[in-house]
Design an enzyme around this catalytic site. Sequence first.
Site: not given
Ligand code: UD1
Length: 418
Positions: A23, A117, A306, A398
């Site tokens: 990450n 996803c 995670d 992955r």
């Molecule tokens: C990253 C990690 C993933 C981890 C997650 C939470 C990477 C590549 N992946 O994913 O392994 O599980 O952080 O620690 O670093 N959300 C919204 N709107 C947005 C963005 C997010 O509603 O624009 C929500 C998501 O649906 C989720 C929450 O916010 O419920 C947290 O997501 P986010 O922290 O953004 O996860 P990722 O960056 O996708």
Amino acid sequence: MQKIVVEGGRPLRGEVRISGAKNAVLPILCAGLLADGPLMVRNVPNLHDVKTTLRLLADLGAGIHLDDSFDIRIDPRSVRSHVAPYELVKTMRASVLVLGPLLARHGAAEVSLPGGCAIGSRPVDQHIKGMQALGAEVSVEHGFIKARAKRLKGARVVFDMVSVGATENVLMAATLAEGRTVLENAAMEPEIVDLAQCLVAMGARIEGAGSGRIVVEGVERLHGGEHAVVADRIECGTFLVAAAMTGGAITATHSRPDTMDAVLDKLREAGAELDCDGDRISLDMHGRRPRAVNIATAPHPGVPTDMQAQFMALDCIADGVGVVSETIFENRFMHVQELLRLGADIRVEGHTAIVRGVEALSGAPVMATDLRASASLVLAGLVAGGDTTLDRIYHLDRGYENIEAKLSGLGACIRRID
Ligand code: UD1
């Protein structure tokens, strides 16, 4: 299709070397697009998601050079395209992290919407909101996020919720914006600190990474640079939980204990003796069965989502009852059905799972549904009687570098079959 077969019943013992963090490396590779010279990235884990990111960067026109030790040199000077196509984005959501760099460096970006996803809908509204705050015109058309801006302008960005990806995307974009950007309610994950360190090595001016408020003074240009990726705290946590489940004693080397307090606390609660010395974490269960732990996932510095599936696997064979609450993703309990197939006693009520520890699990064929769910099934297989056969292991590839080699090195009986 390949499968992994685990024969349970052996306590893990020995040393395991922790790889660079998945990450952290994905946003860092994307950050290479911001520079006007090459970025050298070291301690890169050899993972499927890394290869997908490299394919995406190459597709945009970047020069990619990989050496024998998997150090990666990205040369962004040949980038000609600003379009991240659906074919690549759909296989890996982190592809959306090219949005900020392309927009900031080239004034335009078109990135396919990642879509849902397995673990939930995962919208990107906070990424878009951040780019708009920096003055970009953003529209969503035909399944693409289309963003434009002559030069981004620094602004105060207040995220509605803590998002790792949105913080990273807007942080990267802000490095080349005109003036000061303040990110409020920013994610505080160690991977954000690592990205910020890489950006600073490229000439960015950033303060506060690792806190909820990050301040960026925009610069005219970023040069290339060199960066070694932080250790993977999730991989490390996965091995430590595995050792605890099997009543074993292992040492994780090349790790970063300071980035995983919440996980180490939960392991102590489960009865593990832990000793941290520099980049080494030693865990010893003295042959004991773990005690059940309650888990409520939270943004850093809380227990990472995670690690939720792995701790649930531990609770399955622990002494007592563990309550596991998932607060980050809406649908991250798919491993429950598979753990039940191994004989676990789990009841799900909404976002909470009540796990009653059983004396023993029994091996069975199971199916991986996402990355960390797969890890939890491998862990359960390590303590289940007989063979556990895991299907759809591409999820595992992955995010875990050589997991079967690393577990074999610790004495597990695990093999990959075609
Ligand atoms: C990253 C990690 C993933 C981890 C997650 C939470 C990477 C590549 N992946 O994913 O392994 O599980 O952080 O620690 O670093 N959300 C919204 N709107 C947005 C963005 C997010 O509603 O624009 C929500 C998501 O649906 C989720 C929450 O916010 O419920 C947290 O997501 P986010 O922290 O953004 O996860 P990722 O960056 O996708």
